[in-house]
Design a protein around this motif. Structure first.
Motif, PDB file in Angstrom:
ATOM      1  N   ILE A   1       0.862  -1.187   0.000  1.00 47.95           N
ATOM      2  CA  ILE A   1       0.000   0.000   0.000  1.00 47.95           C
ATOM      3  C   ILE A   1       0.891   1.226   0.000  1.00 47.95           C
ATOM      4  N   THR A   2       0.673   2.145  -0.934  1.00 44.33           N
ATOM      5  CA  THR A   2       1.497   3.357  -1.025  1.00 44.33           C
ATOM      6  C   THR A   2       0.828   4.525  -0.298  1.00 44.33           C
ATOM      7  N   ARG A   3       1.640   5.349   0.316  1.00 43.75           N
ATOM      8  CA  ARG A   3       1.164   6.556   0.994  1.00 43.75           C
ATOM      9  C   ARG A   3       2.179   7.683   0.794  1.00 43.75           C
ATOM     10  N   LYS A   4       1.669   8.864   0.557  1.00 39.86           N
ATOM     11  CA  LYS A   4       2.531  10.046   0.549  1.00 39.86           C
ATOM     12  C   LYS A   4       2.193  10.859   1.795  1.00 39.86           C
ATOM     13  N   VAL A   5       3.205  11.172   2.606  1.00 39.42           N
ATOM     14  CA  VAL A   5       2.973  11.929   3.832  1.00 39.42           C
ATOM     15  C   VAL A   5       3.445  13.364   3.616  1.00 39.42           C
ATOM     16  N   VAL A   6       2.658  14.309   4.106  1.00 43.31           N
ATOM     17  CA  VAL A   6       2.958  15.735   3.935  1.00 43.31           C
ATOM     18  C   VAL A   6       2.828  16.434   5.285  1.00 43.31           C
ATOM     19  N   PRO A   7       3.490  17.570   5.449  1.00 45.57           N
ATOM     20  CA  PRO A   7       3.363  18.299   6.715  1.00 45.57           C
ATOM     21  C   PRO A   7       1.972  18.896   6.868  1.00 45.57           C
ATOM     22  N   ASP A   8       1.536  19.051   8.121  1.00 49.19           N
ATOM     23  CA  ASP A   8       0.293  19.777   8.373  1.00 49.19           C
ATOM     24  C   ASP A   8       0.422  21.189   7.814  1.00 49.19           C
ATOM     25  N   VAL A   9      -0.695  21.759   7.421  1.00 56.16           N
ATOM     26  CA  VAL A   9      -0.666  23.084   6.790  1.00 56.16           C
ATOM     27  C   VAL A   9       0.028  24.109   7.671  1.00 56.16           C
ATOM     28  N   ASP A  10      -0.268  24.107   8.969  1.00 61.43           N
ATOM     29  CA  ASP A  10       0.309  25.135   9.834  1.00 61.43           C
ATOM     30  C   ASP A  10       1.792  24.901  10.102  1.00 61.43           C
ATOM     31  N   ARG A  11       2.342  23.778   9.599  1.00 60.28           N
ATOM     32  CA  ARG A  11       3.770  23.500   9.767  1.00 60.28           C
ATOM     33  C   ARG A  11       4.517  23.577   8.440  1.00 60.28           C
ATOM     34  N   SER A  12       3.844  23.915   7.370  1.00 61.57           N
ATOM     35  CA  SER A  12       4.455  23.900   6.047  1.00 61.57           C
ATOM     36  C   SER A  12       5.514  24.994   5.904  1.00 61.57           C
ATOM     37  N   PHE A  13       6.336  24.854   4.875  1.00 59.74           N
ATOM     38  CA  PHE A  13       7.448  25.789   4.668  1.00 59.74           C
ATOM     39  C   PHE A  13       6.946  27.218   4.491  1.00 59.74           C
ATOM     40  N   TRP A  14       5.974  27.415   3.610  1.00 61.78           N
ATOM     41  CA  TRP A  14       5.530  28.779   3.320  1.00 61.78           C
ATOM     42  C   TRP A  14       4.749  29.394   4.475  1.00 61.78           C
ATOM     43  N   VAL A  15       4.003  28.601   5.195  1.00 59.61           N
ATOM     44  CA  VAL A  15       3.281  29.145   6.355  1.00 59.61           C
ATOM     45  C   VAL A  15       4.267  29.632   7.404  1.00 59.61           C
ATOM     46  N   ASN A  16       5.367  28.897   7.600  1.00 59.66           N
ATOM     47  CA  ASN A  16       6.373  29.332   8.561  1.00 59.66           C
ATOM     48  C   ASN A  16       7.194  30.512   8.039  1.00 59.66           C
ATOM     49  N   LEU A  17       7.621  30.436   6.767  1.00 60.09           N
ATOM     50  CA  LEU A  17       8.500  31.483   6.240  1.00 60.09           C
ATOM     51  C   LEU A  17       7.740  32.769   5.949  1.00 60.09           C
ATOM     52  N   ILE A  18       6.634  32.675   5.223  1.00 58.81           N
ATOM     53  CA  ILE A  18       5.882  33.887   4.854  1.00 58.81           C
ATOM     54  C   ILE A  18       4.842  34.230   5.902  1.00 58.81           C
ATOM     55  N   GLY A  19       4.180  33.215   6.452  1.00 54.12           N
ATOM     56  CA  GLY A  19       3.139  33.487   7.443  1.00 54.12           C
ATOM     57  C   GLY A  19       3.692  33.975   8.761  1.00 54.12           C
ATOM     58  N   ARG A  20       4.638  33.228   9.337  1.00 60.25           N
ATOM     59  CA  ARG A  20       5.205  33.592  10.638  1.00 60.25           C
ATOM     60  C   ARG A  20       6.480  34.422  10.514  1.00 60.25           C
ATOM     61  N   GLY A  21       7.058  34.464   9.317  1.00 61.18           N
ATOM     62  CA  GLY A  21       8.247  35.272   9.123  1.00 61.18           C
ATOM     63  C   GLY A  21       9.547  34.591   9.475  1.00 61.18           C
TER      64      GLY A  21
END
Length: 502
Positions: free
Chosen positions: A103-123
């Motif tokens: 069974i294949t699965r792709k795992v991704v970070p939660d939205v509030d932990r994503s790269f752009w949310v941290n870099l652009i959202g939180r600075g």
């Protein structure tokens, strides 16, 4: 490249024993397997060995599930990301056709932990060697969350990883440290009830390539495509990361396209030189992020206050330890990112254009800017409209509910004018009004006074006033105030203690 033929003589016998070991371990208990698949040479070899060994068993004995997971940081190099997507699809289809328990699965970070949310959202500043905040959030946490969920379901699991002792002395030491006496398994370094099986632990790099080129992919990939991808990217891969001992992606070739841990993205440059010119806008955007790490220029892009609202100085100096990116720079980054996405969509081959930032990330950035930074002008949907020519596809209930109680850009302009006339920091008044707005309609409002008191304790004075006070505290005789020391401020103190402690 000279390679050993692992199918000849002793090597062939060794491979036969390895297949036997795989089957013995598989049949020895009911613990499911979780295979880490990054699409690179090592993880592909490990999965191919597992597949070949288990497929030799009678179908009725293939009862134990084998999960194949791939970690997607959402900022993967597009060429590699597309390759992994195609591979996972083929693996899933081949599993059905060949009656394999995969069974294949792709795992991704939660939205509030994503790269752009941290870099652009939180600075958060672009990651560096001394402040690499991305690996844990984007790779370790998503993979470990999946593993923990399987442990909760089955009690124990076995992780199958394509790690090799020859990768580095550190890797060999870690593998020896977690060895279980009398077992072919290793203890997982951090996850309870998770064990590690490393089928290619003793393989050399030559043996890995030799195996891939001499043995066809069971799921229909052409392993020569993998060789070509390595050549185009100057070799190397980004492994599935499940703990801090796993080799960092920063020194590998198949990492994130936004990676600023390395000075130059030689992999991206090599891909562009090999004919993938459409990746050029991504490289240019990444290089702009890298420029923000110059110690002499940090305060051009970043606030002098920390995210918690205070000001910190480097010990013994009047040099401010920079905080998050300024709101103006974050708006600029978002605009340039969306423009880059539009440009890449025009130039990429059919079906290969990546989504650089997802709608859910845009919505979370909007929420952070409005709730934490008093973004009364509601910048995110405006920037989306101006760059992409459309309204953002946000969830309608959130959009309506937020707009119903939000202040507007006109309110902000009026407040700026009134505060200027009365010599009051507009950011402070915005914070107080937002506190009141957030508590509107609550029956119990005792926490409001605490939040107001906390707001007044933050540093609201301007940069010049704060630095002048620091200089006075250091004494008039201090003469090293204006020196431009090559100091990485993040080495001195965590960027954001509250965030890092989550």
């Amino acid at each position: 490249m000279r390679m050993k033929n692992i199918e000849s003589g002793d090597q062939a016998a060794r491979l036969k024993r390895l297949y036997g070991d795989v089957r013995d371990i598989y049949l020895s208990d009911a613990r499911p397997w979780v295979v880490g698949y990054s699409g690179g040479k090592d993880s592909t070899t490990a999965l191919q060995i597992i597949w070949t060994a288990i497929s030799a068993l009678p179908p009725e004995k293939r009862t134990k599930t084998i999960f194949v997971i791939s970690s997607d940081t959402l900022v993967e190099t597009p060429v590699v990301s597309n390759y992994i997507d195609v591979s996972l699809k083929r693996i899933a289809e081949a599993a059905v056709e060949q009656s394999m328990p995969v069974i294949t699965r792709k795992v991704v970070p939660d939205v509030d932990r994503s790269f752009w949310v941290n870099l652009i959202g939180r600075g958060y500043p672009a990651p560096s060697r001394r402040f690499r905040w991305c690996t844990e959030r984007l790779k370790i946490e998503p993979a470990n969350d999946f593993i923990r969920s399987r442990v909760a379901e089955f009690g124990e699991i076995i992780m199958v990883l394509g790690v090799r002792r020859q990768e580095s002395a550190t890797r060999a030491q870690v593998m020896s440290l977690h060895r279980i006496e009398g077992s072919r398994l290793l203890k997982h370094s951090s996850l309870l009830n998770a064990y590690v099986y490393a089928p290619i632990a003793e393989f050399s790099t030559d043996e890995v390539w030799s195996y891939l080129l001499q043995n066809a992919s069971p799921w229909g990939n052409d392993n020569r495509d993998l060789v070509a991808m390595y050549r185009n990217a100057a070799s190397g891969e980004c492994p599935l990361v499940v703990d801090t001992s796993t080799p960092s992606c920063g020194n590998s070739r198949f990492g994130c396209w936004v990676c600023t841990v390395v000075e130059r993205d030689k992999a991206m440059e090599a891909m562009i030189d090999s004919g993938e010119e459409w990746l050029t806008p991504l490289l240019e955007f990444r290089d702009k992020l890298s420029e923000t790490q110059d110690p002499k220029r940090k305060l051009e892009f970043r606030e002098f206050r920390r995210r918690a609202g205070g000001v910190t100085f480097i010990k013994g100096t009047d040099r401010v330890m920079p905080g998050p990116y300024t709101m103006d720079f974050r708006r600029k980054l978002l605009r340039e990112l969306l423009e880059t996405q539009r440009q890449v969509a025009r130039e990429a081959p059919a079906g290969e254009a990546p989504i650089l930032i997802h709608e859910a990330e845009l919505q979370e950035i909007r929420r952070l800017w409005r709730t934490e930074r008093g973004d009364w002008e509601d910048s995110v949907p405006r920037i989306v409209r101006e760059t992409l020519g459309r309204d953002p596809d946000f969830k309608e209930p959130d959009w309506i509910n937020e707009d119903a109680v939000a202040f507007t850009a006109e309110d902000g302009e009026l407040l700026e004018m009134i505060c200027s006339d009365n010599d009051v920091p507009p950011e402070l008044v915005m914070r107080l009004l937002d506190i009141e707005r957030a508590s509107h309609g609550l029956k119990r409002r005792h926490a409001v006074h605490t939040r107001i008191e906390e707001a007044f304790k933050l540093e609201w004075r301007d940069y010049e006033t704060v630095v002048a006070e620091r200089r006075n505290a250091l004494g008039v005789a201090w003469n090293g105030l204006a020196r431009e020391a090559e100091v990485d401020e993040e080495l001195e103190l965590p960027f954001d203690g509250e965030e890092l402690a989550r």
